[in-house]
Scaffold this motif. Structure first.
Motif, PDB file in Angstrom:
ATOM      1  N   TYR A   5       0.864  -1.185   0.000  1.00 32.27           N
ATOM      2  CA  TYR A   5       0.000   0.000   0.000  1.00 32.27           C
ATOM      3  C   TYR A   5       0.895   1.227   0.000  1.00 32.27           C
ATOM      4  CZ  TYR A   5      -3.507  -3.353   1.554  1.00 32.27           C
ATOM      5  OH  TYR A   5      -4.345  -4.429   1.641  1.00 32.27           O
ATOM      6  N   GLU A  23      -1.278   5.473   3.318  1.00 35.81           N
ATOM      7  CA  GLU A  23      -2.401   4.643   3.745  1.00 35.81           C
ATOM      8  C   GLU A  23      -2.071   3.796   4.980  1.00 35.81           C
ATOM      9  OE1 GLU A  23      -4.319   2.429   0.532  1.00 35.81           O
ATOM     10  OE2 GLU A  23      -3.180   3.682  -0.875  1.00 35.81           O
ATOM     11  N   THR A  40      -2.907  -0.950   7.902  1.00 37.92           N
ATOM     12  CA  THR A  40      -3.406   0.143   7.073  1.00 37.92           C
ATOM     13  C   THR A  40      -4.437   0.944   7.863  1.00 37.92           C
ATOM     14  OG1 THR A  40      -5.241  -1.114   6.166  1.00 37.92           O
ATOM     15  CG2 THR A  40      -3.134  -1.262   4.989  1.00 37.92           C
ATOM     16  N   THR A  48      -7.409   1.156   7.238  1.00 36.37           N
ATOM     17  CA  THR A  48      -8.641   0.361   7.315  1.00 36.37           C
ATOM     18  C   THR A  48      -8.466  -0.888   8.182  1.00 36.37           C
ATOM     19  OG1 THR A  48      -8.089  -0.796   5.272  1.00 36.37           O
ATOM     20  CG2 THR A  48      -9.477   1.181   5.084  1.00 36.37           C
TER      21      THR A  48
END
Length: 134
Positions: free
Chosen positions: A15, A19, A85, A87
């Motif tokens: 990533y 991020e 990350t 998320t």
């Protein structure tokens, strides 16, 4: 990595660095806890100590000269990155071996970078008792 020098390490991430929410990069050596309790191994670097590299998916971190002196050249060092990350997806790099190269005379470097012990502003020069009149 050469002992007594700054060493930069770059990690390819799946990533973009922007991020990534958390980073924990651990540097260690088997059977080596560091030269002293105030200069221990492993060394752990976190996201705030990292920077993006020349590409968006690179994480770069530097060990300074004092940190590289904690390693012995008698065996390989190891490093591994773990991150999450924004998320919440966990990622990790495989453990990587690092060759540790010696520096000719690290005694000068040890003395130059370690602080002189002091207590309440008093600098201990030789550890002997101070006797008035001498």
């Amino acid at each position: 990595m050469i002992r007594g020098t700054n060493a930069e390490f770059r990690f390819n991430l799946p990533y973009d660095f922007s991020e990534i929410a958390t980073v924990k990069i651990t540097f260690w050596q088997d059977n080596n806890n560091g030269p002293s309790s105030d200069r221990p191994l492993p060394i752990v670097k976190i996201r705030e100590q990292c920077s993006p590299g020349d590409r968006p998916n690179i994480c770069s971190v530097v060990l300074n000269q004092e940190e590289t002196l904690r390693f012995t050249e008698k065996r390989k060092a190891k490093v591994q990155l773990r991150a999450t990350t924004a998320t919440g997806i966990p990622i990790a790099s495989p453990q990587q071996l690092i060759t540790v190269y010696p520096v000719y005379d690290d005694t000068i470097l040890d003395d130059a970078i370690l602080p002189t012990p002091s207590y309440d502003g008093l600098v201990i020069l030789d550890g002997k008792k101070i006797i008035e009149g001498e």
